[in-house]
Design an enzyme around this catalytic site. Structure first.
Site, PDB file in Angstrom:
ATOM      1  N   GLY A 237     -44.684 -67.925 -93.967  1.00 36.44           N
ATOM      2  CA  GLY A 237     -43.376 -68.169 -94.559  1.00 36.44           C
ATOM      3  C   GLY A 237     -42.507 -66.946 -94.740  1.00 36.44           C
ATOM      4  CD  GLU A 270     -52.736 -69.789 -93.113  1.00 40.60           C
ATOM      5  OE1 GLU A 270     -51.738 -70.534 -93.216  1.00 40.60           O
ATOM      6  OE2 GLU A 270     -53.895 -70.207 -93.211  1.00 40.60           O
ATOM      7  NE  ARG A 309     -36.771 -71.474 -85.018  1.00 44.14           N
ATOM      8  CZ  ARG A 309     -35.737 -70.970 -85.646  1.00 44.14           C
ATOM      9  NH1 ARG A 309     -34.778 -70.349 -84.982  1.00 44.14           N
ATOM     10  NH2 ARG A 309     -35.641 -71.059 -86.946  1.00 44.14           N
ATOM     11  CB  CYS A 339     -29.390 -85.707 -69.571  1.00 45.90           C
ATOM     12  SG  CYS A 339     -28.909 -85.295 -67.913  1.00 45.90           S
ATOM     13  CD  GLU A 340     -31.453 -86.206 -75.129  1.00 48.33           C
ATOM     14  OE1 GLU A 340     -30.730 -86.607 -76.066  1.00 48.33           O
ATOM     15  OE2 GLU A 340     -32.280 -86.930 -74.542  1.00 48.33           O
ATOM     16  CE1 TYR A 368     -43.747 -71.992 -85.847  1.00 47.05           C
ATOM     17  CE2 TYR A 368     -42.403 -70.183 -86.651  1.00 47.05           C
ATOM     18  CZ  TYR A 368     -43.531 -70.971 -86.747  1.00 47.05           C
ATOM     19  OH  TYR A 368     -44.439 -70.731 -87.732  1.00 47.05           O
TER      20      TYR A 368
END
Ligand SMILES: Cc1ncc(COP(=O)(O)O)c(C=O)c1O
Length: 411
Positions: A237, A270, A309, A339-340, A368
């Site tokens: 985090g 982590e 993301r 195509c979005e 990510y």
């Protein structure tokens, strides 16, 4: 954000000593490029910040699972946090000692647990009571002992995007405090499992330390009521400054929060994004430019299939030309070929005039990014290039997929 490894020299964007434009020409785009030097430096900075607490750092492979990245961190002394047996497999292939792998995940299958026990993984972060029963059964059948931490859902709302907040009461993650308490009280029902830790991960990209403080207080209060809970794994985090103007807490501030509250516990961390994020860029080439709806729309060859993301969380990444120019800057919508309508890499990005063939770099794409890449629209996943820690050696860590790769698993 630009940093010591990813920076402009004479108006050209470099990753360490390697000019990005040249990499684009050599390997094609879209292309991920990582600085292993930066990854090692980020790890060292975090390890140093938490060294006064003797904390063990496990890099979160979900943020970047490339073997070259994992190998670099393993050599630096990091353990690995895996959220699936597949990630643990990657960690082993990268040379991580099994004992230095922590295995988390809200839905581990029996087969994954069996594999993980057989391979001697160091910690099991347990999120379901049935999972504990499975572990006990596997351990008794294989004659092994298992070290487990119960993942606590501390019911705190982290200051972050709702999709990456994981510690609130309605989240699917962890076990509520009353369940953790109850399970610890009947630990003897699981005689083959040593439950000696509590695990927390309240969210990613934490905007302040308050929720962490509250969560750690809850965990410590529970731990102190039960003998033998010696370890607190406080998850990841630690935030990354995607925006240079953002005010984010430093690793030292998180360290202070832990130092005040968790004295006497063995601490595990982590971090993922804070180690890999700013060490990577996604290179993309401008295909077309058109003006419509009052906007400058720049269609690039990079898309949501390489970097999800922005489409998934509305995340904002700085996007810069690999060759800086002094021309007048105006907003551009950087979109991909998928195509979005959500296939937008950046909205209202301040950029100079652009023409087909120009190369752009999406910054802070090392976390990510590639791990979420997909073959949607039958697009091949991009290559990943690493610049070794010497700052100059270029290596293809993962080749670009081919159309044949797209058909590989179809029978
Ligand atoms: C259990 C767990 N640990 C660690 C992390 C890494 O988080 P970050 O990349 O924000 O450090 C995650 C990410 O969501 C996670 O789910």
């Amino acid at each position: 954000m630009l940093n010591e490894s990813i920076r402009f020299l004479d108006d050209r964007l470099y990753v360490d000593n390697v000019e990005l434009g040249a990499l684009g020409d050599q390997f094609g785009t879209p292309l991920y490029v990582y600085s292993l030097r930066r990854i090692a430096a980020n790890y060292r900075a975090i390890a140093a910040a938490f060294a006064p607490l003797g904390a063990e750092i496990h890099f979160s492979a979900k943020s970047n699972g490339n073997l070259a990245v994992l190998e670099t961190l393993v050599k630096e002394g990091a353990g690995i946090d895996a959220v699936s047996a597949g990630e643990a497999y990657r960690a082993l292939r990268a040379g991580c000692a099994p004992a230095k792998i922590v295995f988390a995940g809200v839905g581990k299958t029996f087969a994954e647990l069996q594999w993980a026990v057989e391979h001697g993984l160091g910690w099991f972060n347990v999120e379901n009571e049935l999972e504990l029963e499975y572990l006990n059964r596997i351990a008794s059948q294989t004659g092994t002992r298992i070290r487990a931490a119960l993942r606590l859902n501390p019911d705190v709302t982290a200051n972050t995007h709702p999709y990456i907040a994981t510690g609130h009461g309605a989240a699917k993650f962890g076990l509520t405090a009353d369940v953790v308490d109850a399970v610890l009280a009947r630990r003897s029902s699981y005689p083959h499992v040593d439950i000696t830790g509590l695990h927390l991960h309240i969210g990613s990209q934490l905007g302040d330390t308050q929720a962490t403080g509250k969560a750690v207080d809850t965990a410590v209060a529970i731990a102190k009521q039960h003998d033998g809970i010696t370890t607190l794994n406080v998850g990841g985090g630690l935030p990354l400054a995607y925006d240079p103007h953002s005010q984010l807490p430093s690793p030292h501030e998180f360290m202070d929060v832990l130092a005040q509250r968790a004295a006497g516990f063995q601490l595990l961390l982590e971090p993922g994004r804070s180690i890999s994020g700013d060490a990577g860029v996604l290179l993309t080439t401008v295909l077309y430019v058109k003006h419509q709806g009052g906007q400058r729309i720049v269609i690039a060859d990079g898309s949501m299939t390489e970097l999800l993301r922005p489409a998934l969380y509305g995340a904002k990444h700085a996007i810069v030309p690999v060759a800086a120019r002094g021309e007048s800057i105006s907003p551009a919508q950087i979109v991909g070929p998928v195509c979005e309508s959500s296939d937008v890499l950046g909205r209202d990005v301040p950029l100079p005039a652009l023409a087909p063939g120009d190369l752009l770099a999406v910054l802070d794409a090392g976390a990510y990014g590639m791990v979420m890449a997909s073959n949607y629209n039958a697009r091949v996943r991009p290559a990943e290039i690493v610049i070794e820690t010497d700052g100059s050696t270029v290596r293809v860590a993962r080749r670009r997929e081919t159309w044949d790769d797209l058909l590989l698993c179809e029978v």
